[in-house]
Motif scaffolding. Sequence first.
Motif, mmCIF file in Angstrom:
data_model
loop_
_atom_site.group_PDB
_atom_site.id
_atom_site.type_symbol
_atom_site.label_atom_id
_atom_site.label_comp_id
_atom_site.label_asym_id
_atom_site.label_seq_id
_atom_site.Cartn_x
_atom_site.Cartn_y
_atom_site.Cartn_z
ATOM 1 N N TYR A 1 0.831 -1.210 0.000
ATOM 2 C CA TYR A 1 0.000 0.000 0.000
ATOM 3 C C TYR A 1 0.863 1.256 0.000
ATOM 4 O O TYR A 1 0.445 2.312 -0.466
ATOM 5 C CB TYR A 1 -0.947 0.000 1.214
ATOM 6 C CG TYR A 1 -1.831 -1.227 1.264
ATOM 7 C CD1 TYR A 1 -2.447 -1.711 0.095
ATOM 8 C CD2 TYR A 1 -2.048 -1.922 2.437
ATOM 9 C CE1 TYR A 1 -3.246 -2.848 0.118
ATOM 10 C CE2 TYR A 1 -2.853 -3.061 2.469
ATOM 11 C CZ TYR A 1 -3.428 -3.515 1.303
ATOM 12 O OH TYR A 1 -4.213 -4.649 1.326
ATOM 13 N N LEU B 1 3.827 1.475 -1.545
ATOM 14 C CA LEU B 1 4.625 1.558 -2.779
ATOM 15 C C LEU B 1 4.184 2.651 -3.770
ATOM 16 O O LEU B 1 5.026 3.422 -4.231
ATOM 17 C CB LEU B 1 4.675 0.206 -3.478
ATOM 18 C CG LEU B 1 5.886 -0.681 -3.210
ATOM 19 C CD1 LEU B 1 5.884 -1.850 -4.181
ATOM 20 C CD2 LEU B 1 7.205 0.071 -3.318
ATOM 21 N N LYS C 1 6.684 5.600 -4.954
ATOM 22 C CA LYS C 1 7.085 5.775 -6.358
ATOM 23 C C LYS C 1 6.874 7.228 -6.776
ATOM 24 O O LYS C 1 7.736 7.837 -7.414
ATOM 25 C CB LYS C 1 6.283 4.827 -7.262
ATOM 26 C CG LYS C 1 6.692 3.361 -7.139
ATOM 27 C CD LYS C 1 5.827 2.486 -8.074
ATOM 28 C CE LYS C 1 6.122 1.004 -7.884
ATOM 29 N NZ LYS C 1 5.231 0.140 -8.678
ATOM 30 N N TYR D 1 13.578 1.843 -4.343
ATOM 31 C CA TYR D 1 13.178 0.773 -3.433
ATOM 32 C C TYR D 1 13.622 -0.586 -3.958
ATOM 33 O O TYR D 1 13.875 -0.751 -5.150
ATOM 34 C CB TYR D 1 11.642 0.775 -3.230
ATOM 35 C CG TYR D 1 10.893 0.437 -4.486
ATOM 36 C CD1 TYR D 1 10.570 1.416 -5.417
ATOM 37 C CD2 TYR D 1 10.530 -0.888 -4.779
ATOM 38 C CE1 TYR D 1 9.915 1.103 -6.598
ATOM 39 C CE2 TYR D 1 9.867 -1.213 -5.945
ATOM 40 C CZ TYR D 1 9.570 -0.205 -6.854
ATOM 41 O OH TYR D 1 8.927 -0.529 -8.013
ATOM 42 N N GLY E 1 8.151 -4.764 -9.093
ATOM 43 C CA GLY E 1 7.719 -3.738 -8.136
ATOM 44 C C GLY E 1 6.215 -3.573 -8.027
ATOM 45 O O GLY E 1 5.723 -2.484 -7.736
ATOM 46 N N PRO F 1 2.635 -5.491 -6.419
ATOM 47 C CA PRO F 1 2.100 -6.598 -5.618
ATOM 48 C C PRO F 1 1.316 -7.599 -6.449
ATOM 49 O O PRO F 1 0.601 -7.217 -7.377
ATOM 50 C CB PRO F 1 1.182 -5.908 -4.602
ATOM 51 C CG PRO F 1 0.950 -4.542 -5.122
ATOM 52 C CD PRO F 1 2.115 -4.189 -5.984
ATOM 53 N N GLU G 1 -3.624 -7.554 -3.462
ATOM 54 C CA GLU G 1 -3.839 -6.573 -2.401
ATOM 55 C C GLU G 1 -5.281 -6.612 -1.955
ATOM 56 O O GLU G 1 -6.146 -7.123 -2.658
ATOM 57 C CB GLU G 1 -3.615 -5.148 -2.933
ATOM 58 C CG GLU G 1 -2.276 -4.852 -3.484
ATOM 59 C CD GLU G 1 -2.321 -3.573 -4.327
ATOM 60 O OE1 GLU G 1 -2.091 -2.502 -3.766
ATOM 61 O OE2 GLU G 1 -2.596 -3.672 -5.538
#
Lengths: 240, 240
Positions: free
Chosen positions: A112, A114, A118, A124, B141, B143, B146
């Motif tokens: 959540y 990320l 960004k 990262y 990068g 997920p 979620e």
Amino acid sequence: MIDKGVFYGVGVGPSDPELVTVKAIKILNSVDVVICPIKNIGEDSFAYSIVKEHIRKDMSILEMVFPMNYKKDELMNKWEANAQRIAEMIHQGKNVAFITLGDPMVYSTYAYLLPYLKELEVEYETISGITSFCLTASRVGVPIVEWNEGFCVVPLRKGVNERVTNALDNFDNIVIMKPSKDCKGLAREIIKRGLEKNMAIVSKAGTKDEAIIRDIKVLMNEEIPYFSTLIIKKSYTFEE
Amino acid sequence: MIDKGVFYGVGVGPSDPELVTVKAIKILNSVDVVICPIKNIGEDSFAYSIVKEHIRKDMSILEMVFPMNYKKDELMNKWEANAQRIAEMIHQGKNVAFITLGDPMVYSTYAYLLPYLKELEVEYETISGITSFCLTASRVGVPIVEWNEGFCVVPLRKGVNERVTNALDNFDNIVIMKPSKDCKGLAREIIKRGLEKNMAIVSKAGTKDEAIIRDIKVLMNEEIPYFSTLIIKKSYTFEE
């Protein structure tokens, strides 16, 4: 001008400190700060209890609150604020690790954060962890998936919904996360499909309180803990 | 009478030697024999190359052939024979570890041995490993899953089939294993559903030859290696 730091999302696995990777330990000892997400101020972090023994004693540990509820607007504000706090540290040249249960790319708080990070141009890196469903399968001694089959993972959250029934109808192998959220509803759907003997639940997998449940009555009576994962394998009969 | 040994199925993760767990390293150094599955005599074991640096130099390493084909009868005979060989060692009091890529409960050779070993009353323990799809998601990068969504994993094997199209139609997040088995067929199904921008492929993830592919044309032209994993995330646009 100072060099920016790097943000690491570190999966610490499901529970057992020995199921942490070499890479996780290396990164958790090389950064300037380790962030532990907690639900409320004053609460313990389960993720931190897993890696505590692997982290050097003088590491700077920062608790950060991530509420657990279903109010998405409130959560998004909190995620954004936390991301800004993290970005500040990164822009000051600090390397920061964020620990997360299981794998960072499977239902984690890190995911959540990320998108905001960004936006804030934070560099990262994500360090994979062992998922709870892999550990669950290992504890019941049955593969999640083999040969040419597929499998799916669905969360229960607010209760049995179309996603769950669709999964039960269309897959040979189904993992249900957080079955405690609607034990009775789930038990009904399992019984309706005659899958009572094809399911097993592992609660608190990999801890001293681990329990394996193969009796549908336990699910019907809502006697399973929050940290539980349910596996259904249509081609396999679990013995009680 | 001698005590029987224990058989350990040890997941060594997808590729990077640093993505091996503390537990895997501990067990691989405590047993009497480490079995490395290979496809043919004389071939290298990728799983062994991952853990080699973690295993003590005087460990006894045993290569065991597990053919990779689709002739199930032939395979089952081989699995049974290999299981008997393993059971003999266990009954002689040896502790034996069997290494396997990724996680032992997700499409692994270890899982094919388990039913035979259970018949032969071999005590076993499974050590979870990092799955290739978790690493794949970390490299792009994004997920895998979620919030209240689900995800599914389907293998391509002989080509696009109903399992694959069902997954594409009914899930928000789809992992396709071994997409190189039918690149063109898969590309067609992705384009048919307008998902070209929602997919990414990582090949040889976690190795020095890692490549990320976000261009559907590469898939159409069958230019992807065997060790590749494809992720489709309907709510996310992968930038090229």
